[in-house]
Design an enzyme around this catalytic site. Structure first.
Site, PDB file in Angstrom:
ATOM      1  N   HIS A  95       1.949  -4.228   6.945  1.00  0.00           N
ATOM      2  CA  HIS A  95       2.481  -5.553   6.626  1.00  0.00           C
ATOM      3  C   HIS A  95       2.569  -6.349   7.931  1.00  0.00           C
ATOM      4  O   HIS A  95       3.068  -5.826   8.935  1.00  0.00           O
ATOM      5  CB  HIS A  95       3.870  -5.411   5.973  1.00  0.00           C
ATOM      6  CG  HIS A  95       4.516  -6.714   5.637  1.00  0.00           C
ATOM      7  ND1 HIS A  95       4.173  -7.442   4.514  1.00  0.00           N
ATOM      8  CD2 HIS A  95       5.464  -7.423   6.284  1.00  0.00           C
ATOM      9  CE1 HIS A  95       4.908  -8.549   4.484  1.00  0.00           C
ATOM     10  NE2 HIS A  95       5.697  -8.561   5.538  1.00  0.00           N
ATOM     11  N   THR A 118       7.153   2.003  -1.388  1.00  0.00           N
ATOM     12  CA  THR A 118       8.134   2.418  -2.411  1.00  0.00           C
ATOM     13  C   THR A 118       8.120   1.324  -3.493  1.00  0.00           C
ATOM     14  O   THR A 118       7.546   0.256  -3.276  1.00  0.00           O
ATOM     15  CB  THR A 118       9.553   2.507  -1.800  1.00  0.00           C
ATOM     16  OG1 THR A 118       9.858   1.225  -1.233  1.00  0.00           O
ATOM     17  CG2 THR A 118       9.615   3.571  -0.724  1.00  0.00           C
ATOM     18  N   ARG A 150      -2.616  -6.655  -4.022  1.00  0.00           N
ATOM     19  CA  ARG A 150      -2.016  -6.455  -5.353  1.00  0.00           C
ATOM     20  C   ARG A 150      -0.685  -5.730  -5.181  1.00  0.00           C
ATOM     21  O   ARG A 150      -0.585  -4.786  -4.387  1.00  0.00           O
ATOM     22  CB  ARG A 150      -2.918  -5.574  -6.218  1.00  0.00           C
ATOM     23  CG  ARG A 150      -4.252  -6.169  -6.542  1.00  0.00           C
ATOM     24  CD  ARG A 150      -4.205  -7.101  -7.698  1.00  0.00           C
ATOM     25  NE  ARG A 150      -3.688  -6.482  -8.933  1.00  0.00           N
ATOM     26  CZ  ARG A 150      -3.432  -7.166 -10.035  1.00  0.00           C
ATOM     27  NH1 ARG A 150      -3.608  -8.472 -10.052  1.00  0.00           N
ATOM     28  NH2 ARG A 150      -2.993  -6.566 -11.114  1.00  0.00           N
ATOM     29  N   LEU A 192       1.661  -3.055  -6.443  1.00  0.00           N
ATOM     30  CA  LEU A 192       1.506  -1.872  -7.297  1.00  0.00           C
ATOM     31  C   LEU A 192       2.789  -1.637  -8.095  1.00  0.00           C
ATOM     32  O   LEU A 192       3.893  -1.744  -7.555  1.00  0.00           O
ATOM     33  CB  LEU A 192       1.193  -0.646  -6.434  1.00  0.00           C
ATOM     34  CG  LEU A 192      -0.099  -0.757  -5.615  1.00  0.00           C
ATOM     35  CD1 LEU A 192      -0.268   0.471  -4.741  1.00  0.00           C
ATOM     36  CD2 LEU A 192      -1.307  -0.945  -6.525  1.00  0.00           C
ATOM     37  N   LEU A 242       9.063  -3.838  -2.969  1.00  0.00           N
ATOM     38  CA  LEU A 242       7.994  -4.433  -2.165  1.00  0.00           C
ATOM     39  C   LEU A 242       8.393  -4.586  -0.695  1.00  0.00           C
ATOM     40  O   LEU A 242       9.476  -5.063  -0.372  1.00  0.00           O
ATOM     41  CB  LEU A 242       7.660  -5.818  -2.732  1.00  0.00           C
ATOM     42  CG  LEU A 242       6.435  -6.506  -2.121  1.00  0.00           C
ATOM     43  CD1 LEU A 242       5.162  -5.741  -2.445  1.00  0.00           C
ATOM     44  CD2 LEU A 242       6.336  -7.941  -2.610  1.00  0.00           C
ATOM     45  N   ASP A 243       7.504  -4.120   0.181  1.00  0.00           N
ATOM     46  CA  ASP A 243       7.675  -4.322   1.634  1.00  0.00           C
ATOM     47  C   ASP A 243       8.998  -3.768   2.169  1.00  0.00           C
ATOM     48  O   ASP A 243       9.587  -4.335   3.092  1.00  0.00           O
ATOM     49  CB  ASP A 243       7.594  -5.828   1.976  1.00  0.00           C
ATOM     50  CG  ASP A 243       6.222  -6.386   1.631  1.00  0.00           C
ATOM     51  OD1 ASP A 243       6.137  -7.602   1.384  1.00  0.00           O
ATOM     52  OD2 ASP A 243       5.254  -5.605   1.584  1.00  0.00           O
ATOM     53  N   SER A 248     -10.764  -5.786   7.865  1.00  0.00           N
ATOM     54  CA  SER A 248     -10.838  -5.448   9.299  1.00  0.00           C
ATOM     55  C   SER A 248      -9.979  -4.233   9.639  1.00  0.00           C
ATOM     56  O   SER A 248     -10.340  -3.448  10.513  1.00  0.00           O
ATOM     57  CB  SER A 248     -10.442  -6.652  10.161  1.00  0.00           C
ATOM     58  OG  SER A 248      -9.048  -6.866  10.116  1.00  0.00           O
ATOM     59  N   ASN A 249      -8.857  -4.047   8.946  1.00  0.00           N
ATOM     60  CA  ASN A 249      -8.049  -2.849   9.199  1.00  0.00           C
ATOM     61  C   ASN A 249      -8.804  -1.602   8.748  1.00  0.00           C
ATOM     62  O   ASN A 249      -8.798  -0.576   9.438  1.00  0.00           O
ATOM     63  CB  ASN A 249      -6.700  -2.950   8.475  1.00  0.00           C
ATOM     64  CG  ASN A 249      -5.669  -3.724   9.279  1.00  0.00           C
ATOM     65  OD1 ASN A 249      -5.117  -3.207  10.236  1.00  0.00           O
ATOM     66  ND2 ASN A 249      -5.436  -4.963   8.904  1.00  0.00           N
ATOM     67  N   ARG A 300      -1.079  -5.935 -15.858  1.00  0.00           N
ATOM     68  CA  ARG A 300      -0.855  -5.224 -14.588  1.00  0.00           C
ATOM     69  C   ARG A 300      -0.791  -3.722 -14.846  1.00  0.00           C
ATOM     70  O   ARG A 300      -1.365  -2.936 -14.104  1.00  0.00           O
ATOM     71  CB  ARG A 300       0.442  -5.738 -13.961  1.00  0.00           C
ATOM     72  CG  ARG A 300       0.741  -5.221 -12.577  1.00  0.00           C
ATOM     73  CD  ARG A 300       1.915  -5.961 -11.962  1.00  0.00           C
ATOM     74  NE  ARG A 300       1.575  -7.344 -11.642  1.00  0.00           N
ATOM     75  CZ  ARG A 300       0.934  -7.684 -10.535  1.00  0.00           C
ATOM     76  NH1 ARG A 300       0.516  -6.750  -9.682  1.00  0.00           N
ATOM     77  NH2 ARG A 300       0.672  -8.949 -10.288  1.00  0.00           N
TER      78      ARG A 300
HETATM   79  C1  GRF Z   1      -3.844  -8.414   7.666  1.00  0.00           C
HETATM   80  O1  GRF Z   1      -3.081  -9.337   8.403  1.00  0.00           O
HETATM   81  C2  GRF Z   1      -2.895  -7.396   7.089  1.00  0.00           C
HETATM   82  O2  GRF Z   1      -1.752  -7.174   7.869  1.00  0.00           O
HETATM   83  C3  GRF Z   1      -2.501  -8.013   5.804  1.00  0.00           C
HETATM   84  O3  GRF Z   1      -3.680  -8.605   5.306  1.00  0.00           O
HETATM   85  C4  GRF Z   1      -4.437  -9.098   6.411  1.00  0.00           C
HETATM   86  C5  GRF Z   1      -5.876  -8.805   6.111  1.00  0.00           C
HETATM   87  O4  GRF Z   1      -6.327  -7.768   6.828  1.00  0.00           O
HETATM   88  N1  GRF Z   1      -1.972  -7.032   4.901  1.00  0.00           N
HETATM   89  P1  GRF Z   1      -7.800  -7.115   6.698  1.00  0.00           P
HETATM   90  O5  GRF Z   1      -8.671  -7.800   7.743  1.00  0.00           O
HETATM   91  O6  GRF Z   1      -8.314  -7.384   5.293  1.00  0.00           O
HETATM   92  O7  GRF Z   1      -7.576  -5.669   6.990  1.00  0.00           O
END
Ligand code: GRF
Length: 203
Positions: free
Chosen positions: A108, A140, A90, A92, A143-144, A12-13, A64
């Protein structure tokens, strides 16, 4: 600018970013939508909307490192200016992140540095925070924890569940990520030496 968007599921993003590019005629070429899972619903949406869709199934790689090497080659062939992780599940490896230093961006679903990792909505509820949100940041090796570009905040309401919180946050994610893409297209996002981000002339 050329951007590659990496997804793992619904996407969706990615959809919000692609719709923003089209609706506002942004100077952004989405050169690929790449998923590590062939069954990612976002791939069908991408194909239906004329975007290049690609799969690099992590299950087909013995390690990986092997997956990261293949991903690096696939992305280098496309030479994107930025690689936008959007629901990409995943982690990275440090070598891959360093190779694309300053060009990988992630969203995030928490107000980093609070609640890194998974299950951020559950963490927010169990900690009783009154504000939750999302963070778009440079990736970076840690993570996060990369330099923050933009954040969006939402209130935590009585009776919220992880699902109601996630649902309230998702449209905010879409708005924040789209704003970052506009800034990237305008060349206004600058990574400072002290690890913070400045957006030139940000409103
Ligand atoms: C979202 O909440 C995003 O913040 C997280 O994964 C979720 C899935 O989002 N990283 P999307 O609909 O696949 O973009």
């Amino acid at each position: 600018i050329r951007v590659a968007i990496l997804i793992s599921g619904r996407g969706s993003n990615m959809q919000a970013l692609a719709e923003t590019v089209a609706a506002e005629d942004l100077p952004v070429d989405i050169c690929t939508v790449l998923s590590n899972r062939a069954d990612a619903a976002g791939l069908d949406w991408a194909r239906a909307h004329g975007l290049h869709a690609d799969v690099l199934a992590h299950r087909e790689f013995g390690s990986r490192d092997a997956f990261d090497a293949a991903l690096r080659a696939r992305l280098d062939a496309l030479a994107p200016d930025y690689i936008l992780l959007a629901g990409f599940m995943r982690v990275l490896g440090a070598d891959l992140v360093r190779h694309f230093e300053g060009r990988i961006i992630n969203i995030h679903p928490s107000l980093l540095p609070v609640f890194p990792g998974l299950h951020t909505h559950e963490q927010a509820l169990s900690q009783g925070v009154q504000w939750h949100g999302c963070t778009v940041h440079f990736v970076t090796p840690e993570l996060d924890h990369g330099p923050i570009i933009a954040q969006g905040a939402i209130p935590v309401l009585d009776g919220d569940t992880p699902d109601t919180l996630a649902a309230r946050l998702l449209p905010v994610e879409h708005r924040v990520y789209a704003q970052v893409l506009r800034w990237l297209a305008q060349g206004r996002v600058q990574l400072l030496a002290d690890g913070r981000v400045s957006v030139a002339g940000a409103a």
